[in-house]
Enzyme design. Structure first.
Site, PDB file in Angstrom:
ATOM      1  N   SER A  29       0.860  -1.290   0.018  1.00 35.62           N
ATOM      2  CA  SER A  29       0.065   0.061   0.109  1.00 35.62           C
ATOM      3  C   SER A  29       1.122   1.252  -0.020  1.00 35.62           C
ATOM      4  CB  SER A  29      -1.123   0.036   1.033  1.00 35.62           C
ATOM      5  OG  SER A  29      -0.264  -0.213   2.391  1.00 35.62           O
ATOM      6  N   GLY A  66      -1.920  -4.225   0.778  1.00 36.98           N
ATOM      7  CA  GLY A  66      -2.155  -5.383   2.010  1.00 36.98           C
ATOM      8  C   GLY A  66      -1.000  -6.397   1.443  1.00 36.98           C
ATOM      9  N   ASN A  94       3.703  -5.366   5.644  1.00 35.14           N
ATOM     10  CA  ASN A  94       2.700  -6.266   6.061  1.00 35.14           C
ATOM     11  C   ASN A  94       3.081  -7.703   6.491  1.00 35.14           C
ATOM     12  OD1 ASN A  94       0.367  -4.587   5.367  1.00 35.14           O
ATOM     13  ND2 ASN A  94       0.944  -4.843   3.149  1.00 35.14           N
ATOM     14  N   ASP A 182      -5.557   7.164   9.622  1.00 37.37           N
ATOM     15  CA  ASP A 182      -5.017   5.832  10.193  1.00 37.37           C
ATOM     16  C   ASP A 182      -4.146   5.783  11.051  1.00 37.37           C
ATOM     17  OD1 ASP A 182      -3.474   5.746   8.012  1.00 37.37           O
ATOM     18  OD2 ASP A 182      -4.318   4.277   6.934  1.00 37.37           O
ATOM     19  N   HIS A 185      -0.336   5.125   7.127  1.00 30.14           N
ATOM     20  CA  HIS A 185      -0.099   5.551   5.884  1.00 30.14           C
ATOM     21  C   HIS A 185       0.252   7.054   5.836  1.00 30.14           C
ATOM     22  CE1 HIS A 185      -2.356   1.757   5.366  1.00 30.14           C
ATOM     23  NE2 HIS A 185      -1.658   1.372   4.232  1.00 30.14           N
TER      24      HIS A 185
END
Length: 213
Positions: A29, A66, A94, A182, A185
Site C-alpha cells: 500500500s 495489503g 505487511n 489511520d 499510511h
C-alpha cells in the site's frame, strides 16, 4: 532523386530513439498510494522528482495494498511481463503486521531477487525495520534480511522506506503531520518527504545501471 533515396536509407539505419527508462515499483500500500489522490502517491511523486532531476523515467506502479512478500513473489513475473529496465522492491511491512516468520519473508524476497536476475532486471532493494515490540530476536532476524540479501544478490540497498518520516521530527507526535488519519499510511506531505529521502538513492541506482550499459 538518388539523394532522397540515400537519405531515406540513412535514416532507416539510425537506431530508434530510446524511450523513457521503465522503472517498476513492486510493493504494498505504501507503493500503491493507499488513500491518496492518483497524482499524490509514491509512484507519481517519485516520477515527478526524478524528471525534475533531468531523468527520463516512467515509474510503473506494481504496488498492491495489503501485499506481503509472498504476494510480491507470486506476481513479480507479471510485474515484469510488459518490459522493465529496472525495479524497486519495497516489501515487508505487511509481513511485520502479520508477524510472519523472518525466514519466510527472507525466502520470498530471495525468490523475487532471483526472478529479477533471471530476467536481467537490475533491482534496488528498499529496507524495512521491525519495531522493538517484536522482541530482540525477531527484530535482529528480520532486520538482517535486507542487507544479507542485498549482498548475496549484489544489488544496492536503500534505507528503510519510512525512515525519512522519522528524520528531524524530534517528538514522535510530530509524525501526525505526515500521516493519514489511520496513523499508518503517509499523507501526500509524508510521501513527498519519503521521496526526498529515497530519491537520491534511486538516482545512484540509475547511475549504476547506466554505467553498466
Amino acid at each position: 532523386m538518388m539523394s532522397v533515396v540515400f537519405l531515406g536509407l540513412a535514416l532507416l539505419a539510425l537506431p530508434a530513439a530510446a524511450g523513457p527508462l521503465r522503472l517498476v515499483a513492486l510493493g504494498d500500500s505504501l507503493t500503491q498510494g493507499y488513500g491518496l489522490p492518483p497524482d499524490q502517491g509514491f509512484v507519481p511523486q517519485l516520477e515527478g522528482w526524478l524528471r525534475a532531476e533531468g531523468r527520463e523515467v516512467t515509474v510503473l506502479n506494481a504496488g498492491v495494498s495489503g501485499d506481503t512478500t509472498a504476494g510480491g513473489r507470486a506476481r513479480v513475473g507479471w510485474a515484469l511481463a510488459d518490459g522493465a529496465d529496472a525495479m524497486i522492491v519495497a516489501l515487508g511491512g505487511n509481513d511485520l503486521l502479520r508477524g510472519i516468520l523472518p525466514e519466510v519473508s527472507r525466502a520470498n524476497l530471495d525468490a523475487i531477487l532471483a526472478e529479477a536476475a533471471a530476467q536481467d532486471v537490475p533491482v534496488l532493494l528498499v529496507g524495512m525495520e521491525a519495531p522493538g515490540n517484536y522482541g530482540p530476536e525477531y527484530r535482529r532476524a528480520f532486520d538482517a534480511i535486507y542487507p544479507d540479501l542485498a549482498q548475496a544478490h549484489d544489488v544496492p540497498l536503500a534505507g528503510s522506506f519510512l525512515a525519512p518520516l522519522l528524520e528531524g521530527t524530534g517528538d514522535p507526535a510530530g509524525l501526525g503531520a505526515y500521516l493519514q488519519p489511520d496513523g499508518l499510511h503517509p499523507n501526500a506531505a509524508g510521501v513527498a518527504r519519503i521521496v526526498e529521502g529515497l530519491g537520491p538513492e534511486v538516482l545512484r541506482f540509475l547511475d549504476g545501471i547506466e554505467g553498466k550499459e
